[in-house]
Write a protein that holds these residues in place. Structure first.
Motif, PDB file in Angstrom:
ATOM      1  N   HIS A 114      44.071  38.098  44.705  1.00 55.23           N
ATOM      2  CA  HIS A 114      44.730  38.157  43.546  1.00 55.23           C
ATOM      3  C   HIS A 114      44.083  38.865  42.576  1.00 55.23           C
ATOM      4  O   HIS A 114      42.821  38.653  41.924  1.00 55.23           O
ATOM      5  N   LEU A 115      44.543  40.134  42.135  1.00 51.70           N
ATOM      6  CA  LEU A 115      43.760  41.054  41.072  1.00 51.70           C
ATOM      7  C   LEU A 115      44.668  41.291  39.787  1.00 51.70           C
ATOM      8  O   LEU A 115      45.559  41.427  39.829  1.00 51.70           O
ATOM      9  N   ASN A 116      43.937  41.165  38.754  1.00 48.27           N
ATOM     10  CA  ASN A 116      44.731  41.224  37.484  1.00 48.27           C
ATOM     11  C   ASN A 116      43.749  42.433  36.700  1.00 48.27           C
ATOM     12  O   ASN A 116      42.615  41.951  36.314  1.00 48.27           O
ATOM     13  N   VAL A 117      44.093  43.595  36.640  1.00 47.79           N
ATOM     14  CA  VAL A 117      43.383  44.489  35.829  1.00 47.79           C
ATOM     15  C   VAL A 117      44.125  44.703  34.313  1.00 47.79           C
ATOM     16  O   VAL A 117      44.273  45.799  33.724  1.00 47.79           O
ATOM     17  N   ALA A 118      44.493  43.561  33.902  1.00 49.20           N
ATOM     18  CA  ALA A 118      45.338  43.440  32.503  1.00 49.20           C
ATOM     19  C   ALA A 118      46.647  43.844  32.460  1.00 49.20           C
ATOM     20  O   ALA A 118      47.185  43.849  31.216  1.00 49.20           O
ATOM     21  N   TYR A 119      46.971  44.030  33.396  1.00 49.08           N
ATOM     22  CA  TYR A 119      48.604  44.465  33.720  1.00 49.08           C
ATOM     23  C   TYR A 119      49.429  43.224  34.336  1.00 49.08           C
ATOM     24  O   TYR A 119      50.407  43.510  34.711  1.00 49.08           O
ATOM     25  N   GLY A 120      48.877  42.129  34.326  1.00 47.62           N
ATOM     26  CA  GLY A 120      49.566  41.101  35.208  1.00 47.62           C
ATOM     27  C   GLY A 120      48.745  40.927  36.620  1.00 47.62           C
ATOM     28  O   GLY A 120      48.067  41.883  37.203  1.00 47.62           O
ATOM     29  N   TRP A 121      49.041  39.821  37.265  1.00 51.95           N
ATOM     30  CA  TRP A 121      48.424  39.399  38.572  1.00 51.95           C
ATOM     31  C   TRP A 121      48.960  40.336  39.613  1.00 51.95           C
ATOM     32  O   TRP A 121      50.406  40.250  39.715  1.00 51.95           O
ATOM     33  N   ARG A 122      48.245  40.701  40.587  1.00 48.13           N
ATOM     34  CA  ARG A 122      48.913  41.502  41.968  1.00 48.13           C
ATOM     35  C   ARG A 122      48.172  40.658  43.065  1.00 48.13           C
ATOM     36  O   ARG A 122      47.180  40.478  43.104  1.00 48.13           O
ATOM     37  N   ARG A 123      49.304  40.116  44.054  1.00 50.24           N
ATOM     38  CA  ARG A 123      48.783  39.523  45.261  1.00 50.24           C
ATOM     39  C   ARG A 123      48.718  40.269  46.332  1.00 50.24           C
ATOM     40  O   ARG A 123      49.944  41.248  46.336  1.00 50.24           O
ATOM     41  N   HIS A 124      47.745  40.202  47.164  1.00 47.21           N
ATOM     42  CA  HIS A 124      47.666  41.381  48.307  1.00 47.21           C
ATOM     43  C   HIS A 124      47.096  40.451  49.331  1.00 47.21           C
ATOM     44  O   HIS A 124      46.115  39.446  49.400  1.00 47.21           O
ATOM     45  N   GLU A 125      47.780  40.326  50.609  1.00 43.53           N
ATOM     46  CA  GLU A 125      47.464  39.576  51.898  1.00 43.53           C
ATOM     47  C   GLU A 125      46.201  40.525  52.357  1.00 43.53           C
ATOM     48  O   GLU A 125      46.207  41.565  52.448  1.00 43.53           O
ATOM     49  N   VAL A 126      45.123  39.560  52.950  1.00 44.16           N
ATOM     50  CA  VAL A 126      44.163  39.968  53.724  1.00 44.16           C
ATOM     51  C   VAL A 126      44.176  39.707  55.050  1.00 44.16           C
ATOM     52  O   VAL A 126      44.291  38.551  55.546  1.00 44.16           O
ATOM     53  N   ASN A 127      43.850  40.660  55.996  1.00 40.37           N
ATOM     54  CA  ASN A 127      43.900  40.537  57.420  1.00 40.37           C
ATOM     55  C   ASN A 127      42.448  40.516  57.637  1.00 40.37           C
ATOM     56  O   ASN A 127      41.650  41.343  57.655  1.00 40.37           O
ATOM     57  N   ILE A 128      42.078  39.118  58.145  1.00 40.81           N
ATOM     58  CA  ILE A 128      40.670  38.968  58.378  1.00 40.81           C
ATOM     59  C   ILE A 128      39.987  39.838  59.598  1.00 40.81           C
ATOM     60  O   ILE A 128      38.921  40.319  59.707  1.00 40.81           O
ATOM     61  N   LEU A 129      40.957  39.946  60.555  1.00 38.36           N
ATOM     62  CA  LEU A 129      40.456  40.644  61.846  1.00 38.36           C
ATOM     63  C   LEU A 129      40.415  42.046  61.343  1.00 38.36           C
ATOM     64  O   LEU A 129      39.502  42.728  61.980  1.00 38.36           O
TER      65      LEU A 129
END
Length: 240
Positions: free
Chosen positions: A73-88
């Motif tokens: 979850h990253l927020n660059v001051a424009y709101g939170w953005r969720r990204h799925e992470v594939n560990i493999l």
């Protein structure tokens, strides 16, 4: 005299039932072990970290990894953005983020620990439901719990090394680092990791219970084999 024999047999059965009750208690422990380790395999909280950007006080980030997937979850001051992470995919494409071999050791340890716990649960039911004095099942119980404990220690050590050598310094892929994000010193071990610790504690409790049950069984067997003294015989006759 018949009444005395009946009373003695009832006493022996009661003591045997107590021993089997202790063995059966390990069934619940084994179920807890399986539950803890399956939860550890399927949850995404082996490591949790916040993230920040250089020269930015408004940007924030939260990252959590499991053994197979995670979220960013990253927020660059424009709101939170969720990204799925594939560990493999991370293991394959970003070897500087995580070690494949330490990940593999962790995963195998958790999987074998859960499997051994399931074997222990089945063996505890079989042993506690039988009045047989055979030691084969109790041996399976000891071995399965011991193997489960060793497997969990393996996963514990591998993930702890993974965290110390890699994740506490960085949980971000190259793309995020190139975008001025960093997580150095911001990571911590998550709840999924501590589920393995809890499972290992339950293994220790199971082994203690099994040791107590074996000692009680030996004590009962020795008591049954003791020849009655004249005084005991006279007392039994008087009771009759």
């Amino acid at each position: 005299m018949r009444q005395t024999v009946f009373t003695t047999k009832a006493l022996r059965y009661k003591m045997s039932l107590k021993t089997r009750g202790i063995v059966f208690a390990t069934f619940f422990g084994s179920c807890l072990i399986v539950g803890f380790l399956v939860a550890a395999l399927t949850t995404d909280n082996w490591v949790q970290s916040s993230a920040k950007r250089y020269n930015s006080t408004e940007s924030q980030g939260r990252i959590n990894f499991g053994l197979f997937s995670g979220q960013k979850h990253l927020n660059v001051a424009y709101g939170w953005r969720r990204h799925e992470v594939n560990i493999l995919a991370v293991l394959q494409d970003e070897p500087d983020v995580m070690s494949y071999w330490l990940w593999l050791g962790t995963t195998i340890g958790v999987g074998l620990g859960a499997l051994s716990g399931a074997v222990g649960a089945i063996a505890s039911v079989l042993k506690s439901s039988s009045a047989s004095k055979k030691t084969g099942t109790i041996l399976v119980l000891f071995i399965s719990n011991f193997l489960s404990g060793i497997s969990q220690v393996l996963s514990f050590i591998c993930w702890l090394l993974q965290f110390i050598q890699y994740l506490r310094n960085n949980v971000l892929i190259a793309e995020d680092r190139n975008n001025n994000w960093y997580s150095t010193g911001l990571a911590a071990l998550g709840t999924s990791f501590y589920l393995v610790v809890a499972g290992f504690i339950v293994v220790i409790i199971n082994l203690v219970l099994l040791t107590v049950a074996v000692k009680m069984e030996k004590r009962e067997r020795n008591r049954m084999l003791e020849p009655q003294t004249d005084e005991k015989t006279q007392g039994a006759i008087m009771l009759y």
